[in-house]
Design a protein around this motif. Structure first.
Motif, PDB file in Angstrom:
ATOM      1  N   SER B  42       0.811  -1.359  -0.144  1.00  0.00           N
ATOM      2  CA  SER B  42       0.094   0.049  -0.164  1.00  0.00           C
ATOM      3  C   SER B  42       0.974   1.218  -0.095  1.00  0.00           C
ATOM      4  O   SER B  42       2.062   1.209   0.114  1.00  0.00           O
ATOM      5  N   ALA B  43       0.342   2.460  -0.308  1.00  0.00           N
ATOM      6  CA  ALA B  43       1.100   3.561  -0.031  1.00  0.00           C
ATOM      7  C   ALA B  43       0.214   4.817   0.306  1.00  0.00           C
ATOM      8  O   ALA B  43      -1.091   4.877  -0.179  1.00  0.00           O
ATOM      9  N   VAL B  44       0.764   5.872   0.636  1.00  0.00           N
ATOM     10  CA  VAL B  44       0.152   6.953   0.999  1.00  0.00           C
ATOM     11  C   VAL B  44       0.848   8.198   0.483  1.00  0.00           C
ATOM     12  O   VAL B  44       1.952   8.070   0.570  1.00  0.00           O
ATOM     13  N   ASP B 418     -13.329   7.970  -1.068  1.00  0.00           N
ATOM     14  CA  ASP B 418     -12.864   6.562  -0.285  1.00  0.00           C
ATOM     15  C   ASP B 418     -11.284   6.838   0.281  1.00  0.00           C
ATOM     16  O   ASP B 418     -11.019   6.627   1.445  1.00  0.00           O
ATOM     17  N   ASN B 419     -10.507   7.207  -0.700  1.00  0.00           N
ATOM     18  CA  ASN B 419      -9.091   7.199  -0.370  1.00  0.00           C
ATOM     19  C   ASN B 419      -8.265   8.554  -0.432  1.00  0.00           C
ATOM     20  O   ASN B 419      -7.239   8.839  -0.528  1.00  0.00           O
ATOM     21  N   LEU B 420      -9.304   9.884  -0.378  1.00  0.00           N
ATOM     22  CA  LEU B 420      -8.631  10.922  -0.715  1.00  0.00           C
ATOM     23  C   LEU B 420      -9.153  11.770   0.097  1.00  0.00           C
ATOM     24  O   LEU B 420     -10.548  12.347   0.130  1.00  0.00           O
ATOM     25  N   GLU B 451      -4.232  14.054   0.831  1.00  0.00           N
ATOM     26  CA  GLU B 451      -3.737  12.653   1.217  1.00  0.00           C
ATOM     27  C   GLU B 451      -4.358  11.763   0.615  1.00  0.00           C
ATOM     28  O   GLU B 451      -5.693  11.868   0.517  1.00  0.00           O
ATOM     29  N   GLY B 453      -4.774   7.490  -0.635  1.00  0.00           N
ATOM     30  CA  GLY B 453      -4.266   6.170  -0.103  1.00  0.00           C
ATOM     31  C   GLY B 453      -4.124   5.457  -1.591  1.00  0.00           C
ATOM     32  O   GLY B 453      -5.345   5.610  -2.345  1.00  0.00           O
ATOM     33  N   ILE B 454      -3.066   4.752  -1.718  1.00  0.00           N
ATOM     34  CA  ILE B 454      -2.856   3.918  -2.973  1.00  0.00           C
ATOM     35  C   ILE B 454      -2.850   2.502  -2.653  1.00  0.00           C
ATOM     36  O   ILE B 454      -2.333   1.920  -1.847  1.00  0.00           O
TER      37      ILE B 454
END
Lengths: 270, 454
Positions: B42-44, B418-420, B451, B453-454
């Motif tokens: 995973s990555a941020v 969701d991830n942003l 931010e 999330g990847i």
């Protein structure tokens, strides 16, 4: 003679409704008894499962969290821990709760926030607050499919069918104004399966008396001889926001160490 | 250097031996969900820009990519690695080439020019062996219950590139540590051995948040030349390691910890000596790290809508700058007692009101010291969630009671997807320029960030 027979018929005629009423009263259990049967339902000493939490707002934007949840009974005390596995920006967030059987004892709750890398104690009176952006409250998360008997006065309204299952319709009113404020509800109506004693549907009203949300419990199957709900959905009628919990890999036989339910386990993560 | 490599080799070998034992003892977890394959990537990606409202210039435009890899052997054993690619558009926070004198050679960032560097943030093996939870490798160890200011959270040093504005998780410098935990007596005993001799990364001269307050930086009298000597770092891996202990227990509703840390304080002490030469007076400043025993504890409990938490510590060797010119080395040594008491109120839905009182008391003050014997700081945090916690609004206010200076940080963040997540806010300093916060009175800034999330 005629008058005797006539009187007998009259007496029988009068008795019939009484007898029917007695039978109905027997099958229509009291609200408290239904609540007791819900809480007496076997939910296993231990359970391990993955929960997908899908949250959708009014515009259709969806947020999905993958979590791992463990729950274990320590006597009558129930401990639950939930680890967030994804998405990556909230991964490692974790929640721990101790649910005590004593009505007069506040539960204990902790939240681990990875951004701070600290475990934060949460006030147990946050029961009516929504759990990490979902439409389930902290109380809902703690109780799962059980109920707080002492928090409400219970009244059975009748019987109805939900998804082809015979259910008791029960009305729950918080025992006082303070409790209503704490729970965030002024009234709840629950449809409880008369065979397996699980809530299949519930409607909630906010403290001002307006319709608040509807809970639906679906995909109930037997896992290791324990009735298990695989989908819980809650739709908030005021915000249009909806949350669906989907349970996967439910396992009541897994060995889970006691130390998994500690503040240090929250820090260490899953 | 050869000695350092030898020690590293021994550490690596010991680590691998323990890892191999753990792997041999553990059985692969075949009950795992498909969600958990053995490898997890995973990555941020985080980007934040700041505009100095007083200086009328862009202060910061940083991109931080934190890729994370995890290999899970079993339920109990996993290896985690977190790297960081950091790049800064304006080079104002750490101008020029980094001086990494405070950082041990094995923990330094690899510089790719003035504005970009790569760092191994964390790399550790976590396992359970003979009833012991072991975490071996580069990691963060966080103690304490306080927010915003640190008493017990001193195991890892901090990068002060942005003073205390940066997220602590980002500014904390992970250390190579052996971390062992046991369940004992219904509680948890943690022992730490930290051979990594890395200390606070202080902002360089010319950096936006370079310290200038006389509370921290010695001030030479007018007309006196200053000769700043190189920083003296402890250099013996065996005798200069830090060691720590923490015992935590949940007792009748109370979360309690007892802590002990034998460490080098992460701020260097500026020992000074005055020399008179035919050319005039010169002050020679010898910055050096000094040992300290920290003994303390923390607690928290919830009472209805209120959560109470606190920390208290005793530092045996605290050094404070003095203005007394008859003092031989420009600093005085004193014991220190400090505590923080915090109350969190959550009586209103989706709302948190939090207040903290920090106090530090010098046990052996001397005339001329630059700080007050009793130093008090307060903090207030107001936070409210909206729209199912997709929108958060908060204000954090830190106030030094003694100096009358402080910092106010209003912030709004919104989870777009969701991830942003995106956010904007202000960092507003005020007060006496001699104060810890007031020294940055000209550094007020508007911040925007995202931010993903990847």
């Amino acid at each position: 003679m005629r008058s005797h027979i006539q009187n007998l018929f009259i007496a029988l005629f009068l008795l019939i409704p009484l007898s029917v009423s007695d039978v109905a009263a027997e099958s229509l259990l009291s609200g408290e008894e239904i609540a007791r049967r819900i809480n007496a339902r076997n939910e296993g000493e231990v359970v391990s499962r993955f929960i997908t939490m899908a949250m959708t707002d009014r515009s259709g934007t969806e947020r999905v969290r993958e979590t791992k949840s463990l729950r274990k009974y320590f006597g009558k005390e129930k401990r639950t821990i939930i680890f967030y596995l994804s998405p990556s920006n909230i991964k490692d967030t974790a929640f721990l709760t101790y649910d005590y059987p004593e009505a007069d004892r506040d539960d204990d709750q902790w939240l681990y926030l990875p951004a701070a890398r600290k475990v934060r104690r949460i006030s147990a009176s946050d029961r009516g607050d929504y759990f990490l952006g979902t439409d389930f409250t902290y109380e809902d998360i703690r109780k799962e499919t059980k109920v707080g008997i002492e928090d409400y006065s219970w009244k059975t309204l009748g019987e109805e069918t939900i998804d082809g299952h015979r259910c008791f319709l029960v009305e729950e009113i918080p025992v006082n104004e303070k409790m209503a404020q704490e729970l965030g509800y002024s009234k709840v109506q629950s449809w409880i399966d008369a065979e397996i004693w699980m809530v299949r549907q519930a409607k909630y009203w906010d403290v001002a008396g307006n319709p608040l949300k509807t809970l639906q419990v679906r995909e109930i199957t037997l896992i290791q001889d324990i009735w298990t709900a695989h989908q819980l959905s809650a739709e908030n009628h005021k915000t249009g926001h909806k949350t669906v919990f989907t349970f996967k890999d439910v396992n009541y036989g897994q060995s889970v160490k006691d130390e998994m339910f500690t503040e240090d386990a929250l820090r260490r993560g899953y | 250097m050869a000695c350092s490599y030898t020690h590293c080799g021994i550490l690596a070998l010991a680590g691998w031996l323990i890892a191999a034992s753990a792997l041999a003892e553990s059985t692969p977890d075949d009950t795992k969900s498909s969600l958990l394959s053995n490898h997890r990537f995973s990555a941020v990606l985080e980007s934040e820009a700041a505009y100095g409202t007083a200086t009328d210039r862009a202060d910061k435009m940083e991109f931080v990519l934190d890729p994370q890899w995890e290999y899970r052997w079993s339920e109990d054993t996993r290896v985690t690695g977190i790297a960081r690619l950091y790049t800064e558009g304006f080079d104002h926070l750490e101008p020029g080439r980094l001086s990494q004198g405070e950082v041990s050679p094995n923990s330094r960032r690899l510089q790719l020019g003035d504005r970009t560097d790569i760092e191994l943030r964390e790399f550790y093996l976590r396992t359970r062996l003979w009833g012991t939870h072991l975490t071996l490798g580069k990691q963060q160890v966080v103690w304490g219950k306080a927010d915003g200011l640190k008493l017990l959270d001193v195991v890892n040093p901090q990068n002060f590139r942005e003073f205390i504005l940066d997220n602590f998780d980002d500014s904390r410098i992970p250390l190579w540590t052996l971390n062992a935990e046991w369940s004992i007596g219904g509680g948890n005993l943690q022992l730490l051995w930290i051979p990594d001799r890395t200390y606070h990364k202080l902002p360089q001269t010319g950096g936006t948040f370079a310290f200038s307050s006389p509370l921290i930086v010695p001030q030479a009298p007018p007309g006196v030349a200053v000769n700043l000597r190189p920083l003296e770092r402890p250099n013996n891996i065996a005798t200069d390691s830090d060691i720590g202990m923490r015992f935590s227990k949940f007792w009748h509703g109370w979360d309690l910890t007892v802590n002990y840390l034998y460490h080098y304080a992460d701020f260097p002490v500026f020992f000074q000596s005055l020399h008179l030469t035919p050319g005039g007076a010169t002050v020679t400043v010898n910055p050096r790290y000094v040992r300290n025993h920290l003994i303390g504890g923390a607690f928290s409990n919830a009472f209805g809508n209120l959560t109470m938490r606190g920390e208290a510590i005793y530092n045996t060797d605290q050094f404070v700058l003095t203005r007394n010119r008859r003092d031989g080395d420009g600093v005085i040594k004193s014991g220190e007692i400090a505590y923080v008491l915090g109350l969190d109120w959550s009586g209103m839905q989706d709302t948190l009101v939090s207040a903290q009182l920090f106090q530090s008391w010098l046990l052996h003050p001397a005339g001329g010291i630059v700080r007050d014997t009793l130093d008090t700081t307060t903090t207030v945090l107001l936070r409210r969630h909206f729209l199912n916690e997709t929108l958060d609004a908060e204000v954090l206010w830190l106030q030094s009671v003694n100096q009358g200076d402080g910092l106010i940080r209003p912030k709004i963040s919104y989870e777009l997807r969701d991830n942003l997540k995106i956010w904007t806010g202000f960092d507003l300093f005020y007060g006496d320029r001699n104060g810890l916060f007031g020294q940055f009175d000209r550094n007020d800034r508007l911040v925007i960030g995202m931010e993903m999330g990847i």
